[in-house]
Design a protein around this motif. Sequence first.
Motif, PDB file in Angstrom:
ATOM      1  N   PHE A  56       0.913  -0.985  -0.221  1.00  0.00           N
ATOM      2  CA  PHE A  56       0.009   0.043  -0.053  1.00  0.00           C
ATOM      3  C   PHE A  56       0.826   1.172  -0.003  1.00  0.00           C
ATOM      4  CE2 PHE A  56      -3.967  -1.785   2.577  1.00  0.00           C
ATOM      5  CZ  PHE A  56      -3.983  -2.839   1.560  1.00  0.00           C
ATOM      6  N   ILE A  74      -5.836   5.044   3.630  1.00  0.00           N
ATOM      7  CA  ILE A  74      -5.991   3.531   3.903  1.00  0.00           C
ATOM      8  C   ILE A  74      -7.536   2.934   4.098  1.00  0.00           C
ATOM      9  CG2 ILE A  74      -5.945   3.096   6.511  1.00  0.00           C
ATOM     10  CD1 ILE A  74      -3.757   0.920   5.780  1.00  0.00           C
ATOM     11  N   SER A  75      -8.351   4.015   4.122  1.00  0.00           N
ATOM     12  CA  SER A  75      -9.920   3.459   4.481  1.00  0.00           C
ATOM     13  C   SER A  75     -10.404   3.819   3.087  1.00  0.00           C
ATOM     14  CB  SER A  75     -10.685   4.410   5.707  1.00  0.00           C
ATOM     15  OG  SER A  75     -10.578   5.796   5.482  1.00  0.00           O
ATOM     16  N   PRO A  97      -7.757   0.236  -1.106  1.00  0.00           N
ATOM     17  CA  PRO A  97      -6.932  -0.481  -0.101  1.00  0.00           C
ATOM     18  C   PRO A  97      -7.809  -1.223   1.138  1.00  0.00           C
ATOM     19  CG  PRO A  97      -6.651   1.872   0.318  1.00  0.00           C
ATOM     20  CD  PRO A  97      -7.567   1.837  -0.929  1.00  0.00           C
ATOM     21  N   ASP A  98      -9.033  -0.781   1.266  1.00  0.00           N
ATOM     22  CA  ASP A  98      -9.720  -1.202   2.433  1.00  0.00           C
ATOM     23  C   ASP A  98     -10.167  -2.633   1.797  1.00  0.00           C
ATOM     24  OD1 ASP A  98     -11.018  -1.134   4.789  1.00  0.00           O
ATOM     25  OD2 ASP A  98     -12.834  -0.966   3.772  1.00  0.00           O
ATOM     26  N   LEU A  99     -10.668  -2.859   0.690  1.00  0.00           N
ATOM     27  CA  LEU A  99     -11.255  -4.040   0.076  1.00  0.00           C
ATOM     28  C   LEU A  99     -10.034  -5.096   0.029  1.00  0.00           C
ATOM     29  CD1 LEU A  99     -14.267  -3.076  -2.038  1.00  0.00           C
ATOM     30  CD2 LEU A  99     -14.071  -3.975   0.253  1.00  0.00           C
ATOM     31  N   GLY A 108      -7.213  -5.141   1.496  1.00  0.00           N
ATOM     32  CA  GLY A 108      -6.738  -5.695   3.026  1.00  0.00           C
ATOM     33  C   GLY A 108      -7.577  -6.919   3.472  1.00  0.00           C
ATOM     34  N   THR A 132      -6.391  -9.908   0.730  1.00  0.00           N
ATOM     35  CA  THR A 132      -4.877 -10.278   0.756  1.00  0.00           C
ATOM     36  C   THR A 132      -4.382 -10.673   2.078  1.00  0.00           C
ATOM     37  OG1 THR A 132      -4.182  -7.954   1.249  1.00  0.00           O
ATOM     38  CG2 THR A 132      -4.436  -8.660  -0.851  1.00  0.00           C
ATOM     39  N   GLN A 168      -0.445  -6.695   4.417  1.00  0.00           N
ATOM     40  CA  GLN A 168      -0.006  -5.531   3.510  1.00  0.00           C
ATOM     41  C   GLN A 168       0.955  -5.058   4.083  1.00  0.00           C
ATOM     42  OE1 GLN A 168      -3.475  -5.331   5.287  1.00  0.00           O
ATOM     43  NE2 GLN A 168      -2.475  -4.513   7.154  1.00  0.00           N
ATOM     44  N   PRO A 170       0.955  -0.336  11.058  1.00  0.00           N
ATOM     45  CA  PRO A 170      -0.278  -0.942  10.137  1.00  0.00           C
ATOM     46  C   PRO A 170       0.176  -2.083   9.312  1.00  0.00           C
ATOM     47  CG  PRO A 170       0.323   1.346   9.424  1.00  0.00           C
ATOM     48  CD  PRO A 170       0.989   0.880  10.701  1.00  0.00           C
ATOM     49  N   SER A 171       1.387  -2.161   8.982  1.00  0.00           N
ATOM     50  CA  SER A 171       1.808  -3.256   8.244  1.00  0.00           C
ATOM     51  C   SER A 171       1.604  -4.620   8.908  1.00  0.00           C
ATOM     52  CB  SER A 171       3.332  -3.274   7.896  1.00  0.00           C
ATOM     53  OG  SER A 171       3.449  -2.026   7.154  1.00  0.00           O
ATOM     54  N   LEU A 172       1.503  -5.756   7.978  1.00  0.00           N
ATOM     55  CA  LEU A 172       1.211  -6.853   8.629  1.00  0.00           C
ATOM     56  C   LEU A 172       1.185  -7.932   7.743  1.00  0.00           C
ATOM     57  CD1 LEU A 172      -0.777  -8.568  10.931  1.00  0.00           C
ATOM     58  CD2 LEU A 172      -2.593  -8.042   9.724  1.00  0.00           C
TER      59      LEU A 172
END
Lengths: 593, 467
Positions: B153, B314-315, B319-321, B323, B326, B329, B349-351
């Motif tokens: 992202f 990010i919302s 990116p929301d859908l 996340g 996947t 992110q 926020p990365s994961l």
Amino acid sequence: MSSDHREHIGEIIRVNGPIVEARHMEHAGMLEVVEVGAMRLIGEVIKVHRGAATIQVYENTSGLSPGEEVICTARPLSVRLGPGLLGTIYDGIQRPLDRIAAISGAMINRGEKADPLDPARTWHFQPQCKPGDRVTTGTPFGEVQETLSINHRLLTPPDVSGTIVSIVPEGDYTGEHHLAIVKLDKGGERPLTMFQHWPVRLPRPVRQRLSLRQPLLTGLRVIDAFFPIAKGGAAAIPGGFGTGKTMTQQALAKWCDAHIIVYIGCGERGNEMTEVLREFPELVDPRSGRSLMERTILIANTSNMPVAAREVSIYTGITLAEYYRDMGYDVAVMADSTSRWAEALRELSGRLEEMPADEGFPAYLPARLAGFYERAGKVETMEGKEGSVSVIGAVSPPGGDFSEPVTQHTSRFIRCFWALDRDLANARHYPAISWKNSYSEYLVDITDWWKNQDLDWATNRQVIMEILQEETALQQIAKLVGPDALPEGQRLTLLIADIIKNAFLQQNSFDEVDMYCSPGKQSWMMAMLVKFTLRTRDIIRRGGALADIQKLPGLDRFLRMKSEIPNGDTQAMAALEQLLSNGLDALERKFVE
Amino acid sequence: MKMPGLEYSGVKNIDGPLVFVDNIRNVAYDELVVITAPNGEERMGQVLDVTATSAVVQVFGGTDALSPAGTRARFLGESLRIPVSREMLGRVFDGLGRPKDGLPMPLNADYLDVNGLPVNPYAREYPRDFIQTGISAIDLMNTLVRGQKLPIFSGNGLPHNRIAAQIARQARLLNEEVDFAIVFAAMGVKHDVAHFFIDSFQSSGVLNNVAMFLSLADDPSVERLITPRSALTLAEYLAFTEGMHVLVLITDMSNYCEALREISTARGEIPSRKGYPGYLYSDLASIYERAGRLRDGSGSITQMPILTMPSDDISHPIPDLTGYITEGQIVLERDMFQRGIYPPVAGLPSLSRLMKDGIGKDRTRADHPRVASQLFAAYSKVKDIRSLASVIGEEELSPVDKLYIQFGHEFENRVIGQGEFENRTIEQTLELGWDVLKILPRAELLRVSEEELQQYYDQAPQVETLR
């Protein structure tokens, strides 16, 4: 089932994604199953207008063209019930994915069909009635040991009422074998078999609904202690992406004390279902000592599988749950995620060119949600036993914003709300269930149950909750002036709140010891926290220093008790209690002198 | 294309990328169409909606210069297929799989439907083989495993392309030499971005293992809808038929979603959030879910889509859908980028959702899961303390909090930050992690075990920390 259904054949006049329109469908009823086109794709009639039917098709319609035929089957969309459901993975319309894989390989071909239950497999049947016995809805006529821990009781189907004419002796039979013949009260005879059908959209009958008294124990401390769900209750887990909805659902599916788990992967990732498939057979149920897969049914309709089948998957799942409930079991349904189901509704509604309500969702969204969650409950079955279906639905609000329609409508129909918190998840504090925004209305229903186990449970719970509330208020001040500017007493509250969060609320689902916390250990941990709170507060009040408390011998072991003290290890518990107590005694003695 | 099919001249309306054809017979949903423009030029299209006598066709080549009178439509009786073959590695194609490098179509190719078929969840193998990217922010904190779909992202101007190129260059499995390929799909990106990747693949000597599907900024936007599907169709062939380990880079998914919105609007569909269609989630899933491993195959598809978040939000639906579909992110942070930290991977926020099964004993190192968890916990505290410091001033912080501030600085600069051509082993990365943890008092480290503290915190020699 009518025998002349082949005569009723319609013709496709329009194909728009999963929505197909057909004419010459005067005989088709609402919600009837039809076979569409040369590939015989499964579809369901969702609108009938002047001989034209609108059909939602449960498979990809690519290559379908106007002029192809539509065959009516004259039966509603149903699931097949009987022994062999447990341990199986199905798609949204109950096709067994393991057998489909054996037929068509790694990819799911269209129009592929396989029996949901293996018709060739035999089961050891034990009759439970004899010729001349009366049977009505729910009367058991026999049983089968489906797995070592689950006894599958064969109940007379809801539309049968009469007298047994004959029944086979104990032995091995296949699912379609006529085990008994019933002379019906309304005339005629009807064979009873192990396999039955039930339409997915129709709740199975019960004698009456019962009030909820028992908690569904989950082994997750934040849920059991703070926001408990009752057996037969309905809960929602809303949270943005990455906050741990699926992780929480999986932890519940692993450790909750239901007899049967129905896990519905609705519009989610394929790998998550694979993970359950790979992991559950290896995990041991702490109660039965058997593999967890033996009590689990999986419904997998992943995000890339056809959207109409996603819409029906949650009904398929809950119908299977009701079937086992009727045998007298406690069943828990995990639906991950109901938002994807609502989106499937929206997509189909859009294709039908219906007038949208909030954010493009159809106006009937709340009614459908209510219909689903109301199928949860504790009941007296038609046979007179007690059984329950608990429903735990994950909600995936766009942007993590709980004001969106699915979260809002869902919260009207559930009584337990586990709000997942982005900040907790970012700090990798799992389960990220917020103690500020979550609630459970079941608390009053099940407090008596806990009091029978532990007299102080409710008071201890209250003390801990109050500290957390106090901490929230103190943090506001601390953010402005810094925590060091606060008086000792308030800094102690911050310290205790920190201990509660790290040592109690946070739970590591990968830690051998911490992944499941027994009710006994939970009670003990809560009692320890409360004792610690009362004694340290007293010490500070008498002029003690926070620094001394922070240096207390055994404090580090206290902080690690969740992973270092196994469930039921009373010796280790007593040892730690003694160690802390000695330290606190020493501090107290300072002030006595 | 095999069947010639009937040609119709009954074009009724042309609206944006859509052509409405009347008086047709026996047309199937999703069927491929050749649209012939008045000047004789042929363009590809696809049936979106069909009744007994009319069809809605989306035209991949754009509808400019089409007129109702002079345009003809030929229905081919089959859905869109592209050639797939091992020979396609080292080549460049357009979004529909047609050669763009001046060379002929590959010989001995199979033709496969670009939409693929959904993978049976029962037939999947759970991904858990650690991929070492040499980037600490990923290896240590957001570990990538083989068969995962892990998007980046990003935002406009952030170095997502450099990071993707670095991953493509350095990614390898521990202790294994494998048959690998890279499939690169570009939708709506500029020519120089495409060239950057070509140059990067060339300089690292992997160009012959790369197949490229380019639908650039000046190509018709509708072609972008097919580009990732073409790329993934080839990737599936290479992975599941040829048994190769395939890394799929897709850039930029935001352009894809905009093309989808354009079609949806032209069809007059009821929009959901920000004008995107209600089926955006399902549509994105039909791309992202084409990753993973199979039980009976040796290959794998690892997917790294790149998307730029409109105004770093990010919302936003894209990116929301994404996340939600996947498996984690990698989020890039503008603030870290401005401070000169490369790669500017946001800590919290990365994961990586598949990290838990890909790391630890026998995979990376036994202490990895708890070290990562400890770093996350400590770094999240840093964020709180920084906001406190901005109110009361850094001088007023408690001694422990000051150590956290120092830890935060070192963590960002020494662990997250590294060179674009620096390739760290997982051992080096873990040592760096312990190094910065040593800034904090022992009592603060609750997420690592006592034994690990003894082994790494107490006994290892204290490394000079940069001030």
